[in-house]
Write an enzyme that holds these catalytic residues in place. Structure first.
Site, PDB file in Angstrom:
ATOM      1  N   ARG A  48       0.691  -1.164   0.015  1.00 60.94           N
ATOM      2  CA  ARG A  48      -0.149   0.056   0.094  1.00 60.94           C
ATOM      3  C   ARG A  48       0.877   1.083  -0.049  1.00 60.94           C
ATOM      4  O   ARG A  48       0.717   2.087  -0.690  1.00 60.94           O
ATOM      5  CB  ARG A  48      -0.775   0.035   1.267  1.00 60.94           C
ATOM      6  CG  ARG A  48      -1.717   1.554   1.163  1.00 60.94           C
ATOM      7  CD  ARG A  48      -2.751   1.507   2.252  1.00 60.94           C
ATOM      8  NE  ARG A  48      -2.875   0.461   3.415  1.00 60.94           N
ATOM      9  CZ  ARG A  48      -2.020   0.621   4.579  1.00 60.94           C
ATOM     10  NH1 ARG A  48      -1.270   1.843   4.650  1.00 60.94           N
ATOM     11  NH2 ARG A  48      -1.997  -0.027   5.449  1.00 60.94           N
ATOM     12  N   TYR A 100     -16.712  17.627 -13.573  1.00 58.94           N
ATOM     13  CA  TYR A 100     -17.180  16.542 -13.538  1.00 58.94           C
ATOM     14  C   TYR A 100     -18.312  16.314 -12.610  1.00 58.94           C
ATOM     15  O   TYR A 100     -18.274  16.629 -11.259  1.00 58.94           O
ATOM     16  CB  TYR A 100     -16.075  15.324 -13.310  1.00 58.94           C
ATOM     17  CG  TYR A 100     -16.298  14.188 -13.366  1.00 58.94           C
ATOM     18  CD1 TYR A 100     -16.813  13.392 -14.404  1.00 58.94           C
ATOM     19  CD2 TYR A 100     -16.441  13.389 -12.314  1.00 58.94           C
ATOM     20  CE1 TYR A 100     -17.230  12.028 -14.508  1.00 58.94           C
ATOM     21  CE2 TYR A 100     -16.686  12.013 -12.189  1.00 58.94           C
ATOM     22  CZ  TYR A 100     -17.124  11.334 -13.273  1.00 58.94           C
ATOM     23  OH  TYR A 100     -17.557  10.025 -13.246  1.00 58.94           O
ATOM     24  N   ASP A 172      -7.871  19.634 -13.060  1.00 61.62           N
ATOM     25  CA  ASP A 172      -8.140  17.936 -13.351  1.00 61.62           C
ATOM     26  C   ASP A 172      -8.091  18.339 -14.852  1.00 61.62           C
ATOM     27  O   ASP A 172      -8.553  18.784 -15.845  1.00 61.62           O
ATOM     28  CB  ASP A 172      -9.705  17.868 -13.139  1.00 61.62           C
ATOM     29  CG  ASP A 172     -10.328  16.672 -13.786  1.00 61.62           C
ATOM     30  OD1 ASP A 172      -9.498  16.150 -14.617  1.00 61.62           O
ATOM     31  OD2 ASP A 172     -10.989  16.207 -13.107  1.00 61.62           O
ATOM     32  N   LYS A 197      -9.756   7.341 -18.355  1.00 60.35           N
ATOM     33  CA  LYS A 197     -10.070   7.950 -19.510  1.00 60.35           C
ATOM     34  C   LYS A 197      -8.848   7.736 -20.656  1.00 60.35           C
ATOM     35  O   LYS A 197      -8.616   6.869 -20.985  1.00 60.35           O
ATOM     36  CB  LYS A 197     -10.645   9.259 -19.349  1.00 60.35           C
ATOM     37  CG  LYS A 197     -11.419   9.559 -18.337  1.00 60.35           C
ATOM     38  CD  LYS A 197     -12.796   8.874 -18.358  1.00 60.35           C
ATOM     39  CE  LYS A 197     -13.529   8.873 -17.048  1.00 60.35           C
ATOM     40  NZ  LYS A 197     -13.778  10.105 -16.351  1.00 60.35           N
TER      41      LYS A 197
HETATM   42  C1  LIG Z   1     -14.078  10.353 -15.105  1.00 62.19           C
HETATM   43  C2  LIG Z   1     -13.893  11.677 -14.320  1.00 62.19           C
HETATM   44  C3  LIG Z   1     -13.418  11.735 -13.069  1.00 62.19           C
HETATM   45  C4  LIG Z   1     -13.522  10.927 -12.138  1.00 62.19           C
HETATM   46  O1  LIG Z   1     -12.570   9.577 -12.255  1.00 62.19           O
HETATM   47  P1  LIG Z   1     -13.104   8.154 -11.992  1.00 62.19           P
HETATM   48  O2  LIG Z   1     -11.854   7.560 -12.631  1.00 62.19           O
HETATM   49  O3  LIG Z   1     -14.170   7.644 -12.902  1.00 62.19           O
HETATM   50  O4  LIG Z   1     -13.289   7.858 -10.616  1.00 62.19           O
HETATM   51  C5  LIG Z   1     -12.796  12.943 -12.642  1.00 62.19           C
HETATM   52  N1  LIG Z   1     -12.708  13.976 -13.610  1.00 62.19           N
HETATM   53  C6  LIG Z   1     -13.154  13.891 -14.858  1.00 62.19           C
HETATM   54  C7  LIG Z   1     -12.912  15.313 -15.843  1.00 62.19           C
HETATM   55  C8  LIG Z   1     -13.546  12.692 -15.494  1.00 62.19           C
HETATM   56  O5  LIG Z   1     -14.081  12.707 -16.663  1.00 62.19           O
END
Ligand SMILES: *Cc1c(COP(=O)(O)O)cnc(C)c1O
Length: 382
Positions: A48, A100, A172, A197
């Site tokens: 971890r 998001y 982000d 993504k």
């Molecule tokens: C999908 C997404 C998240 C969240 O991520 P997960 O891997 O689904 O927990 C946060 N920010 C953006 C812009 C996203 O597209």
């Protein structure tokens, strides 16, 4: 590493295994590591806290974001949560308004219970930030380009404001990916990704990552990564590293095809508005051209109403009707009830998410096939 981006995507953190020469190092499944004497270990004690496969991923992404440190998380959401845990009771956060849906949900439904307060705004100019600033403001959170309307915010300007006022700026960078922009270079303090993504890129692994150049923030976050324990598994880390090697190729194709599709949609009479950062009609076109190397793979557009949008989506064949984005396969979705369903209808309206909005994640298939699929769906809908 002094190499160009494409070379670092393949090689950073990915040296062949020392013992065997294996070009792809074995996935390190061990949860614990033998010590030569008490406290005398080779950099790993417990998985971890630190894992060799995760470590390779962290170095790889840090290199691509021009960062000193990378920290892997089990999902983008757990990266977000861990960053929020850096704050204290009573802190105030300024947030861009169409972040998001899950980020908004976490801020609004979870962190507010701990007496943190959030101001959401669509205007990230210094004048407006100054208006929102409070004595207890600690952080600015933004996504650029934003989701689903692909608004582009000026990272440089916001970073200057954050620096002048001692705030932590978090960007982000999921939608752009490190191939298209590197917010740390523009002054951000922390950059996070949902690596589910574009980084992973194949819709087969959920993950998150945070990068930073600050020793202090890296220490704090590493403490939380270990204490809260929302870490990615060795196998997930390995899958992500594998996907990231082709990120530059994928982003080029995603962006090239998305721009063609955006242009095609703009000429279509049933489409009232197209949102794509590198389209001249985009509100933030000039800034997007300066800040983003390419336009990215997401295109949103307005159809007349909910019924037409839903019918259109159900008529697509090659574009799968599904949430998520950033994979090699093209996806289409209806933000009002799917990805942004956790946002109240009134707030959606305020942000500008219309009832006829459709979001496409353009994959790497042949773009002519994709355009034909859209055309066929229009023919059957309208
Ligand atoms: C999908 C997404 C998240 C969240 O991520 P997960 O891997 O689904 O927990 C946060 N920010 C953006 C812009 C996203 O597209």
């Amino acid at each position: 590493m002094n190499y160009e981006f494409e070379t670092r995507a393949v090689h950073a953190g990915q040296d062949p295994e020392k013992e065997t020469g294996a070009v792809i190092p074995a996935i390190s499944m061990s949860t614990t590591f033998r010590q030569d004497g008490v406290g005398n270990h080779k950099g790993y004690e417990y998985s971890r806290t630190g894992n060799p496969t995760r470590h390779r991923l962290e170095q790889q992404v840090a290199s691509l974001e021009n960062a000193k440190y990378g920290l892997g998380f089990a999902s983008g959401s757990s990266a977000t949560a861990s960053i929020q845990l850096m704050l204290n009771e009573g802190d105030h956060i300024i947030t861009a308004d169409d972040v998001y849906g899950g980020t908004y949900r976490f801020f609004d439904k979870v962190m507010r219970r701990f007496n943190l307060s959030y101001d959401y705004t669509g205007d990230m100019s210094k004048e407006n930030l100054q208006k929102l600033l409070k004595p207890n403001t600690r952080m600015i959170w933004m996504e650029t380009p934003s989701n689903p309307l692909l608004k582009v915010f000026d990272i440089n300007t916001v970073a200057e404001f954050a620096r002048d006022n001692n705030l932590i700026l978090v960007v982000d960078n999921t939608f752009a990916s490190p191939y298209i922009q590197n917010p740390l270079d523009l002054g951000a303090d922390l950059v996070m990704h949902s690596s589910t993504k574009y980084l992973g890129g194949h819709s087969d692994v959920v993950g998150g990552i945070v990068v930073t150049n600050s020793d202090k923030l890296a220490d704090e976050l590493r403490f939380l990564q270990n204490s809260a324990g929302a870490i990615p598994s060795p196998f997930d880390s390995w899958l992500l590293s594998r996907g990231i090697k082709t990120l530059p190729l994928r982003m080029q194709r995603h962006s090239e095809s998305a721009l063609k599709i955006a242009n095609y949609l703009e000429k279509n009479e049933s489409v009232s508005r197209v949102y794509y950062p590198h389209l001249e009609s985009h509100n933030d076109y000039q800034l997007a051209k300066e800040q983003m190397r390419l336009g990215g793979g997401i295109v949103s557009f307005d159809l007349e109403n909910k019924e037409i949008a839903e019918k259109f989506l159900s008529e697509l064949k090659l574009f799968y009707l599904a949430e998520s984005l950033g994979g090699v396969e093209s996806l289409a979705e209806y933000p009002p009830t799917m990805t942004h369903g956790s946002i109240e209808p009134e707030r959606r309206k305020e942000i500008g998410i219309n009832d006829g909005l459709v979001r496409l994640s353009v994959g790497i298939e042949n773009v002519n096939d994709l355009i034909k699929d859209i055309q066929n769906a229009f023919d059957r809908t309208i």
